[in-house]
Design a protein around this motif. Structure first.
Motif, PDB file in Angstrom:
ATOM      1  N   ALA A   2       0.840  -1.205   0.000  1.00 13.06           N
ATOM      2  CA  ALA A   2       0.000   0.000   0.000  1.00 13.06           C
ATOM      3  C   ALA A   2       0.870   1.248   0.000  1.00 13.06           C
ATOM      4  O   ALA A   2       1.918   1.281   0.650  1.00 13.06           O
ATOM      5  N   LYS A   3       0.412   2.245  -0.756  1.00 12.94           N
ATOM      6  CA  LYS A   3       1.170   3.509  -0.774  1.00 12.94           C
ATOM      7  C   LYS A   3       0.962   4.238   0.559  1.00 12.94           C
ATOM      8  O   LYS A   3      -0.117   4.143   1.168  1.00 12.94           O
ATOM      9  N   PRO A   4       1.961   5.024   0.994  1.00 14.54           N
ATOM     10  CA  PRO A   4       1.802   5.780   2.255  1.00 14.54           C
ATOM     11  C   PRO A   4       0.896   7.004   2.046  1.00 14.54           C
ATOM     12  O   PRO A   4       0.637   7.405   0.910  1.00 14.54           O
ATOM     13  N   SER A  27       1.175   4.101   7.227  1.00 13.01           N
ATOM     14  CA  SER A  27       2.470   4.746   7.012  1.00 13.01           C
ATOM     15  C   SER A  27       2.286   6.088   6.306  1.00 13.01           C
ATOM     16  O   SER A  27       1.271   6.316   5.635  1.00 13.01           O
ATOM     17  N   SER A  28       3.280   6.948   6.469  1.00 11.70           N
ATOM     18  CA  SER A  28       3.171   8.287   5.861  1.00 11.70           C
ATOM     19  C   SER A  28       4.550   8.840   5.521  1.00 11.70           C
ATOM     20  O   SER A  28       5.570   8.397   6.059  1.00 11.70           O
ATOM     21  N   HIS A 141      -4.472   7.209  -6.758  1.00  9.30           N
ATOM     22  CA  HIS A 141      -3.334   7.653  -5.958  1.00  9.30           C
ATOM     23  C   HIS A 141      -3.219   9.178  -6.069  1.00  9.30           C
ATOM     24  O   HIS A 141      -3.878   9.798  -6.909  1.00  9.30           O
ATOM     25  N   ALA A 143      -0.338  12.617  -5.952  1.00  9.80           N
ATOM     26  CA  ALA A 143       1.076  12.937  -6.178  1.00  9.80           C
ATOM     27  C   ALA A 143       1.360  14.351  -5.688  1.00  9.80           C
ATOM     28  O   ALA A 143       0.506  15.239  -5.778  1.00  9.80           O
ATOM     29  N   PHE A 152       6.435  12.744  -5.259  1.00  9.14           N
ATOM     30  CA  PHE A 152       6.118  11.712  -4.258  1.00  9.14           C
ATOM     31  C   PHE A 152       4.704  11.222  -4.521  1.00  9.14           C
ATOM     32  O   PHE A 152       3.810  12.018  -4.793  1.00  9.14           O
ATOM     33  N   GLU A 153       4.528   9.901  -4.443  1.00  6.38           N
ATOM     34  CA  GLU A 153       3.188   9.340  -4.643  1.00  6.38           C
ATOM     35  C   GLU A 153       2.671   8.762  -3.334  1.00  6.38           C
ATOM     36  O   GLU A 153       3.429   8.219  -2.525  1.00  6.38           O
ATOM     37  N   GLY A 154       1.365   8.876  -3.148  1.00  6.26           N
ATOM     38  CA  GLY A 154       0.762   8.325  -1.941  1.00  6.26           C
ATOM     39  C   GLY A 154      -0.657   7.869  -2.230  1.00  6.26           C
ATOM     40  O   GLY A 154      -1.174   8.063  -3.340  1.00  6.26           O
ATOM     41  N   CYS A 155      -1.289   7.274  -1.200  1.00  9.21           N
ATOM     42  CA  CYS A 155      -2.674   6.824  -1.403  1.00  9.21           C
ATOM     43  C   CYS A 155      -3.642   7.996  -1.234  1.00  9.21           C
ATOM     44  O   CYS A 155      -4.720   8.013  -1.835  1.00  9.21           O
TER      45      CYS A 155
END
Ligand SMILES: Cc1cc2nc3c(=O)[nH]c(=O)nc-3n(C[C@H](O)[C@H](O)[C@H](O)COP(=O)(O)OP(=O)(O)OC[C@H]3O[C@@H](n4cnc5c(N)ncnc54)[C@H](O)[C@@H]3O)c2cc1C
Length: 393
Positions: A2-4, A27-28, A141, A143, A152-155
């Motif tokens: 999983a993306k942070p 997470s982050s 997602h 960005a 940076f990519e995240g959820c």
């Protein structure tokens, strides 16, 4: 994997959020624009409500090492010097709110949160020197692009980037904050330089006409935090004409001798032009939301901005655990729970400013009404703030 979550801003709100998320196994990545993580050298008041958040964040023991627990919240009339009222921070207060009222140096609070984040490198990545200049929500997602060109990519993304939030500009787009016309000067004074007769172990507000001065001890009593606030007509004429220490002395010319003595002890003040915004109901768009001053900036007169930012993080983490991957639904549930509580703090803070800065009949009424209150009545008047329903469950 999983993306942070991406958290823009490594202030008290951003760190509190990263920690709250980690405590719920999320997470982050925290992206902070400043070359070094840090806070300014000034004090911060901590209501009993935020001590509950410290428990949930697992930092109560560390905070306790640096906090000072004043014996009361005192208001004095800035012109006559007389005591108006004192809310005792005694056993009865502790029994009523189950938590203390504290004050702390900002640097200490920020460092405690940061060090706790650093103990969890698998869940929290702290990245300084990353100024976020653009964000995008791609549905599956998000960005964030930095000034240096990194992406940076995240959820999902949380804008904890403060009063002048760029994330808010992108998702709410309601222009600049309101300039209140009030200016604050802050300084810390070594206790040895503080007049002996004024070294009270209290949070003291000297309330005067269009002015007030706050004093309280920080750093285990080694220093006193001083915050002088006044209305500035000069400032309202334009951005370039803000005040200086000469203006501060002029504004406090009618103050009693102890206040003028305190002001004279400081050689250099740091100045803030105070801004806020009216409350808004909706600070979420898709998989992007806001937290802390980015969501609900307020004047400091209730001393709750950072307290609210930490409550936000804990609340948000609680909602995410129930989201089953629907981050937008969790963000909407979070803002629904936070909206009226933070709006009440924003609006009450403004009102407190008027009460502190009152003159004429309003001042006389303030002194009479507050002077007659029993501690129990004073406790109950603060119960909505200090004793809220459970947050973060
Ligand atoms: C005079 C005064 C006294 C106060 N006293 C109290 C008090 O006693 N108690 C209390 O609870 N509150 C108090 N407050 C309010 C409190 O300071 C704020 O509410 C609190 O600091 C907000 O925290 P935050 O993390 O939301 O925002 P901030 O502290 O502003 O942090 C935002 C962070 O985001 C970073 N950032 C911004 N833009 C970007 C970007 N594009 N990319 C990456 N990073 C970015 C900034 O560098 C900063 O580190 C006071 C405020 C003032 C002005």
């Amino acid at each position: 994997m999983a993306k942070p979550f991406l958290i823009v801003g490594g202030g008290i709100g951003g760190f509190g959020c990263a920690l709250a998320l980690a405590r719920k196994d999320f997470s982050s990545i925290v992206l902070e624009q400043a070359p070094e993580f840090g806070e300014i050298g000034a004090g911060l008041q901590l209501g009993p409500n935020v001590f509950r958040m410290f428990d949930k964040l697992g930092v109560t023991g560390e905070i306790d090492k640096y906090a000072v627990y004043p014996k009361g919240l005192m208001m004095r009339d800035c012109v006559t010097g007389e005591e108006v009222t004192t809310l005792p921070l005694n056993e009865a207060f502790l029994k009523r709110f189950k938590n203390p009222y504290g004050v702390i140096h900002r640097v200490d609070l920020h460092r405690v949160l940061m060090e706790e984040c650093q103990k969890l490198p698998d869940q929290i990545q702290l990245m300084n020197g990353r100024k976020v200049v653009d964000i995008d929500d791609h549905g599956d997602h998000v960005a964030a692009r930095t000034e240096a060109g990194e992406t940076f990519e995240g959820c999902a993304l949380i804008g904890a980037d403060g009063l002048w939030s760029g994330v808010r500009a992108k998702i709410v787009g309601d222009g600049k904050p309101n300039v209140s016309g009030h200016i604050t000067y802050r300084a810390v004074l070594k206790t040895s330089d503080m007049p002996e007769e004024l070294r009270w172990q209290m949070m003291v507000i000297w309330a005067g006409e269009k002015t007030h001065l706050v004093q309280y001890p920080v750093r285990g009593g080694e220093m006193f935090n001083l915050v002088a606030t006044f209305h500035s007509s000069k400032f309202s004429e334009g951005w370039d004409s803000f005040g200086d220490p000469a203006e501060l002395n002029e504004r406090f010319a009618a103050a009693c001798a102890p206040v003028r003595l305190l002001l004279s002890k400081i050689e250099s003040w740091r100045m803030w032009v105070l801004c806020d915004r009216p409350p808004i109901r909706d600070w979420t768009k898709g998989n992007i939301t806001l937290l802390g001053d980015a969501a609900h900036p307020m004047l400091q007169y209730l001393a709750q901005g950072a307290n609210m930012a930490l409550e936000d993080g804990v609340c948000l983490a609680g909602k995410l655990t129930k989201a089953r991957g629907d981050w937008n639904a969790a963000f909407l549930a979070y803002q629904k729970e936070r909206y009226l509580r933070t709006a009440r703090v924003q609006l009450t803070a403004k009102l407190y400013g008027e009460v502190y800065h009152a003159s004429g009949a309003t001042r006389d009424l303030r002194n009479a009404v507050l002077g007659e209150r029993t501690p129990e009545q004073a406790f109950e008047s603060m119960a909505w703030l200090y004793d809220p329903p459970e947050i973060g469950e």
